[in-house]
Design an enzyme around this catalytic site. Structure first.
Site, PDB file in Angstrom:
ATOM      1  N   LYS A 134      32.869  33.611  38.701  1.00 22.07           N
ATOM      2  CA  LYS A 134      33.064  35.065  38.119  1.00 22.07           C
ATOM      3  C   LYS A 134      33.945  35.293  38.264  1.00 22.07           C
ATOM      4  CE  LYS A 134      30.385  38.799  40.220  1.00 22.07           C
ATOM      5  NZ  LYS A 134      31.012  38.910  39.363  1.00 22.07           N
ATOM      6  N   ASN A 135      34.422  36.168  38.980  1.00 22.19           N
ATOM      7  CA  ASN A 135      35.756  37.058  40.044  1.00 22.19           C
ATOM      8  C   ASN A 135      36.885  36.096  38.693  1.00 22.19           C
ATOM      9  OD1 ASN A 135      33.589  38.146  40.665  1.00 22.19           O
ATOM     10  ND2 ASN A 135      34.491  38.298  42.149  1.00 22.19           N
TER      11      ASN A 135
ATOM     12  N   CYS B 287      28.032  46.178  40.217  1.00 19.53           N
ATOM     13  CA  CYS B 287      26.835  47.157  41.826  1.00 19.53           C
ATOM     14  C   CYS B 287      27.073  48.247  42.453  1.00 19.53           C
ATOM     15  CB  CYS B 287      27.728  45.811  42.507  1.00 19.53           C
ATOM     16  SG  CYS B 287      26.602  44.178  42.439  1.00 19.53           S
TER      17      CYS B 287
ATOM     18  N   ARG C 116      33.522  52.773  44.179  1.00 22.22           N
ATOM     19  CA  ARG C 116      34.866  52.341  43.630  1.00 22.22           C
ATOM     20  C   ARG C 116      35.284  52.629  42.452  1.00 22.22           C
ATOM     21  NH1 ARG C 116      31.255  46.737  42.766  1.00 22.22           N
ATOM     22  NH2 ARG C 116      33.370  45.456  42.853  1.00 22.22           N
TER      23      ARG C 116
ATOM     24  N   ASP D 177      31.510  39.530  50.114  1.00 14.11           N
ATOM     25  CA  ASP D 177      30.638  39.080  48.679  1.00 14.11           C
ATOM     26  C   ASP D 177      29.951  38.042  49.163  1.00 14.11           C
ATOM     27  OD1 ASP D 177      31.232  40.292  47.098  1.00 14.11           O
ATOM     28  OD2 ASP D 177      32.709  38.756  45.431  1.00 14.11           O
TER      29      ASP D 177
ATOM     30  N   ARG E  91      23.051  38.386  37.032  1.00 15.10           N
ATOM     31  CA  ARG E  91      24.558  38.233  36.462  1.00 15.10           C
ATOM     32  C   ARG E  91      26.064  37.500  37.652  1.00 15.10           C
ATOM     33  NH1 ARG E  91      26.025  43.927  39.205  1.00 15.10           N
ATOM     34  NH2 ARG E  91      28.182  42.804  38.313  1.00 15.10           N
TER      35      ARG E  91
HETATM   36  C1  UD1 Z   1      36.563  42.798  43.447  1.00 10.48           C
HETATM   37  C2  UD1 Z   1      35.109  41.556  43.367  1.00 10.48           C
HETATM   38  C3  UD1 Z   1      34.435  41.422  44.260  1.00 10.48           C
HETATM   39  C4  UD1 Z   1      34.904  41.789  45.855  1.00 10.48           C
HETATM   40  C5  UD1 Z   1      35.393  43.210  45.919  1.00 10.48           C
HETATM   41  C6  UD1 Z   1      36.614  42.342  47.146  1.00 10.48           C
HETATM   42  C7  UD1 Z   1      35.742  40.246  41.085  1.00 10.48           C
HETATM   43  C8  UD1 Z   1      35.097  40.794  39.765  1.00 10.48           C
HETATM   44  N1  UD1 Z   1      35.328  41.278  41.795  1.00 10.48           N
HETATM   45  O1  UD1 Z   1      35.825  43.816  42.831  1.00 10.48           O
HETATM   46  O2  UD1 Z   1      33.145  41.024  43.806  1.00 10.48           O
HETATM   47  O3  UD1 Z   1      33.544  42.391  46.270  1.00 10.48           O
HETATM   48  O4  UD1 Z   1      36.873  41.733  44.715  1.00 10.48           O
HETATM   49  O5  UD1 Z   1      36.848  41.143  47.053  1.00 10.48           O
HETATM   50  O6  UD1 Z   1      36.589  39.809  40.794  1.00 10.48           O
HETATM   51  N2  UD1 Z   1      39.870  50.996  45.906  1.00 10.48           N
HETATM   52  C9  UD1 Z   1      40.487  51.892  46.179  1.00 10.48           C
HETATM   53  N3  UD1 Z   1      41.171  52.911  44.476  1.00 10.48           N
HETATM   54  C10 UD1 Z   1      41.482  51.367  43.756  1.00 10.48           C
HETATM   55  C11 UD1 Z   1      40.729  50.909  43.811  1.00 10.48           C
HETATM   56  C12 UD1 Z   1      39.643  49.705  45.347  1.00 10.48           C
HETATM   57  O7  UD1 Z   1      39.918  52.878  46.600  1.00 10.48           O
HETATM   58  O8  UD1 Z   1      42.347  51.864  42.810  1.00 10.48           O
HETATM   59  C13 UD1 Z   1      38.838  50.196  47.128  1.00 10.48           C
HETATM   60  C14 UD1 Z   1      37.447  50.386  46.459  1.00 10.48           C
HETATM   61  O9  UD1 Z   1      36.390  51.216  46.125  1.00 10.48           O
HETATM   62  C15 UD1 Z   1      36.852  48.799  47.678  1.00 10.48           C
HETATM   63  C16 UD1 Z   1      38.341  48.745  47.545  1.00 10.48           C
HETATM   64  O10 UD1 Z   1      39.105  48.715  47.597  1.00 10.48           O
HETATM   65  O11 UD1 Z   1      37.133  50.016  49.104  1.00 10.48           O
HETATM   66  C17 UD1 Z   1      38.217  46.567  47.644  1.00 10.48           C
HETATM   67  O12 UD1 Z   1      38.286  46.601  46.164  1.00 10.48           O
HETATM   68  P1  UD1 Z   1      38.667  45.959  45.181  1.00 10.48           P
HETATM   69  O13 UD1 Z   1      39.826  43.993  46.009  1.00 10.48           O
HETATM   70  O14 UD1 Z   1      39.400  46.497  43.992  1.00 10.48           O
HETATM   71  O15 UD1 Z   1      37.691  45.244  44.392  1.00 10.48           O
HETATM   72  P2  UD1 Z   1      37.186  44.566  43.049  1.00 10.48           P
HETATM   73  O16 UD1 Z   1      38.221  44.305  42.656  1.00 10.48           O
HETATM   74  O17 UD1 Z   1      36.244  46.328  42.298  1.00 10.48           O
END
Ligand code: UD1
Length: 419
Positions: free
Chosen positions: A22-23, A116, A121, A307, A399
């Protein structure tokens, strides 16, 4: 809304075939927008998040045919820079379209994403990275409005190895002038897959998986058809591993790259589960109660994945002894705890730390999936529980898990759905 009815305490036995990741699929689908051409992409999981991404792309002018895990995508006639709001609110990863659409059209209008509910986020790192590359971004009536002014590659140091921010920056930087280097980039296998896909598209990306990604921008229009196969889903594989490890079982997990989910298998091996590989298939056997693990901390790859935290907690709810889980990635990812408690789990949480005192057995109850992986944890708990469990809100599971009920049935689980 549909619910699962699961009869507990049936041993797991059989073969499970893991689908596409998925990711990996979601950012790769988003990146088809970058250049107008045709794509043939294989091993795409048939899940709601993917269907929503297809809907977004179709509304934006793409033509898509999807059958048997293969998508034929034609992005030559993208007609808009506005990413449809309703669908974006449904899937978090739609934010990845920001970089891709900016590159393609020079502008973007997109709302803050959904997905989710697992804590704050924010997308500040996405925005900071794109701004550094020359994108002007402002907020107008709740929408993010972006336009491109003389973009140029540069060095970007991420404060945190965010998966989404790394992807968004990659998807914009590949097509602008100059070299971009992303330091402290996410190292997940899905980032490596995105790099491989972009290179298959004629772009020049290297270093994914190492923590430093280098992108040599290529402003030439490339239009030939691209064929690509997406990697398998390590979290789906980990979920079936968790299920098997939580009860008496012998299952064969096929179509998975073992190195991608080593951080998951090693924790389960430490807990006493037997895991071996034969001819590319992972064999998981378990005959006795797992042992607790002193402490597991979720971390960016190659650490233990957030995850898998909920599914692991379900396993440890019935292990011998006390396990501590610290969730460091997201700030509110324990919504499954009250539901596991309804089934008899002995779990205490303080902030981002959960203390799980294993009990010999859980019991069936009516529980509610609150998010995708938390929902999977409830199913895992139900498999080993005494009696019947009703898991409500299984749309969360749809999902991200392809043919979940069918795959569980193939392993001997007695499971049905009701409305
Ligand atoms: C992706 C995955 C999700 C997984 C996560 C962490 C997809 C579609 N989703 O989510 O399944 O749980 O990686 O492995 O690939 N953060 C900030 N600022 C930002 C971006 C992120 O503070 O601009 C924080 C987030 O709030 C969170 C952490 O960084 O606490 C990790 O987020 P991130 O690695 O960006 O996860 P996603 O890309 O949302």
């Amino acid at each position: 809304m549909e619910s699962f009815i699961i009869e507990g305490r049936k041993n797991l036995e059989g073969i499970v075939d893991i689908g596409g990741s998925k990711n990996a699929a979601l950012p790769i689908l988003a990146s088809t927008v970058i250049s107008g051409r045709e794509y043939i992409i294989e091993n795409i999981p048939d899940i709601e998040d993917v269907r929503d991404m297809f809907e977004i792309l179709t509304i934006m002018g793409c033509k898509i045919q999807f059958d048997n895990g293969i998508a034929l995508i034609d992005t030559r006639n993208i007609t808009t820079h506005a990413v449809p709001e309703k669908q974006v609110r449904k899937i978090r990863s739609s934010i990845i379209l920001m970089g891709a659409v900016l590159l393609r059209t020079g502008k973007v209008e997109i709302t803050y994403p959904g997905g989710c509910e697992i804590g704050l986020r924010p997308i500040d790192l996405h925005l900071k990275g794109l701004k550094k590359l020359g994108v002007e971004l402002l907020e107008k009536n709740g929408l993010l409005v972006g336009s491109v002014k003389e973009p140029l590659g540069c060095e970007i140091q991420l404060d945190y190895p965010s998966v989404g921010a790394t992807e968004n920056i990659m998807l914009f930087a590949v097509g602008i002038s100059g070299k971009t280097v992303i330091y402290n980039s996410a190292k997940e296998p899905e980032i490596v897959d995105l790099q491989n896909f972009l290179n298959a598209c004629g772009y020049s990306v290297s270093g994914a998986g190492t923590g430093t990604i280098t992108i040599e921008g290529n402003t030439n229009q490339v239009t030939e058809t691209v064929e690509y196969k997406i990697i398998s889903d390590r979290i789906e594989a980990g979920t079936y591993l968790s299920a098997a490890a939580s009860m008496k079982s012998k299952i064969y997990i096929r179509n998975i790259e073992k190195t991608h989910f080593k951080s998951i298998t090693s924790v389960y091996e430490d807990a006493g589960c037997e895991i071996r590989e034969t001819h590319g298939t992972i064999v998981v056997s378990n005959n006795s109660r797992l042992n607790a693990i002193e402490k597991v901390t979720t971390q960016p790859y190659p650490g233990f994945p957030t995850d898998m935290q909920a599914q692991f907690m379900a396993s440890m709810s019935v292990a011998n002894g006390t396990t501590i889980i610290e969730e460091t990635v997201f700030d509110s990812r324990f919504k499954h705890v009250p539901e596991l408690q309804k089934m008899g789990a002995d779990i205490t949480t303080v902030g981002r730390v959960a203390v799980i005192d294993g009990v010999p057995r859980l019991h069936g109850a009516e529980v509610y999936a609150k998010d995708l992986r938390g929902g999977a944890a409830l199913v895992i708990a139900a498999l080993g529980a005494e009696g019947i469990t009703k898991v409500n809100n299984i749309y969360h599971l749809n999902r991200g898990y392809e043919k979940f009920m069918e795959k569980l049935r193939n392993l001997g689980v007695i499971i049905t759905t009701i409305d």
